[in-house]
Motif scaffolding. Structure first.
Motif, short mmCIF file in Angstrom:
data_model
loop_
_atom_site.label_atom_id
_atom_site.label_comp_id
_atom_site.label_asym_id
_atom_site.label_seq_id
_atom_site.Cartn_x
_atom_site.Cartn_y
_atom_site.Cartn_z
N LEU A 159 -3.89 -5.25 -2.74
CA LEU A 159 -3.71 -3.86 -2.31
C LEU A 159 -2.28 -3.60 -1.87
O LEU A 159 -1.69 -2.58 -2.21
CB LEU A 159 -4.66 -3.54 -1.16
CG LEU A 159 -6.14 -3.58 -1.49
CD1 LEU A 159 -6.96 -3.30 -0.24
CD2 LEU A 159 -6.48 -2.60 -2.58
N PHE A 173 -9.55 -8.11 0.80
CA PHE A 173 -8.63 -7.00 1.02
C PHE A 173 -7.24 -7.44 1.43
O PHE A 173 -6.27 -6.73 1.20
CB PHE A 173 -9.19 -6.03 2.06
CG PHE A 173 -10.38 -5.27 1.56
CD1 PHE A 173 -10.35 -4.62 0.35
CD2 PHE A 173 -11.54 -5.23 2.31
CE1 PHE A 173 -11.45 -3.92 -0.12
CE2 PHE A 173 -12.64 -4.53 1.85
CZ PHE A 173 -12.60 -3.88 0.64
N PHE A 183 2.96 -2.17 -3.23
CA PHE A 183 1.56 -1.88 -3.46
C PHE A 183 1.17 -2.27 -4.88
O PHE A 183 1.87 -1.95 -5.84
CB PHE A 183 1.26 -0.39 -3.24
CG PHE A 183 1.44 0.03 -1.81
CD1 PHE A 183 0.45 -0.20 -0.89
CD2 PHE A 183 2.62 0.62 -1.39
CE1 PHE A 183 0.60 0.18 0.44
CE2 PHE A 183 2.80 1.01 -0.08
CZ PHE A 183 1.78 0.77 0.84
N LEU A 184 0.04 -2.96 -5.01
CA LEU A 184 -0.59 -3.29 -6.29
C LEU A 184 0.36 -4.00 -7.27
O LEU A 184 0.39 -3.68 -8.45
CB LEU A 184 -1.15 -2.02 -6.94
CG LEU A 184 -2.17 -1.24 -6.12
CD1 LEU A 184 -2.46 0.09 -6.77
CD2 LEU A 184 -3.42 -2.03 -5.91
#
Length: 68
Positions: free
Chosen positions: A22, A16, A34-35
């Protein structure tokens, strides 16, 4: 009984907190991306520090056990 907390928590945090999976701190264009699946040296170091602190929190401070 075997205590499986350390390997399970370490593996989950590693997945994670992989930079870019993420989220990424700091991002390329913003403070948080993000991403985006792109990393930098600063991002890798910051995620490693967060990983270590969370691992210490769960295993030493909170003394989490998963007995199987």
């Amino acid at each position: 009984m075997n205590n499986w907390a350390a390997p399970v928590i370490a593996a989950a945090l590693f997945v994670f907190l992989s930079p870019g999976l993420l989220f990424q701190l700091p991002g390329k264009h913003r403070p948080v991306d993000f991403l985006n699946m792109k990393t930098s040296v600063v991002s890798i170091l910051l995620h490693a520090v967060i990983y270590g602190l969370l691992l210490i929190l769960f295993l030493v401070v909170l003394n989490v056990h998963v007995d199987v």
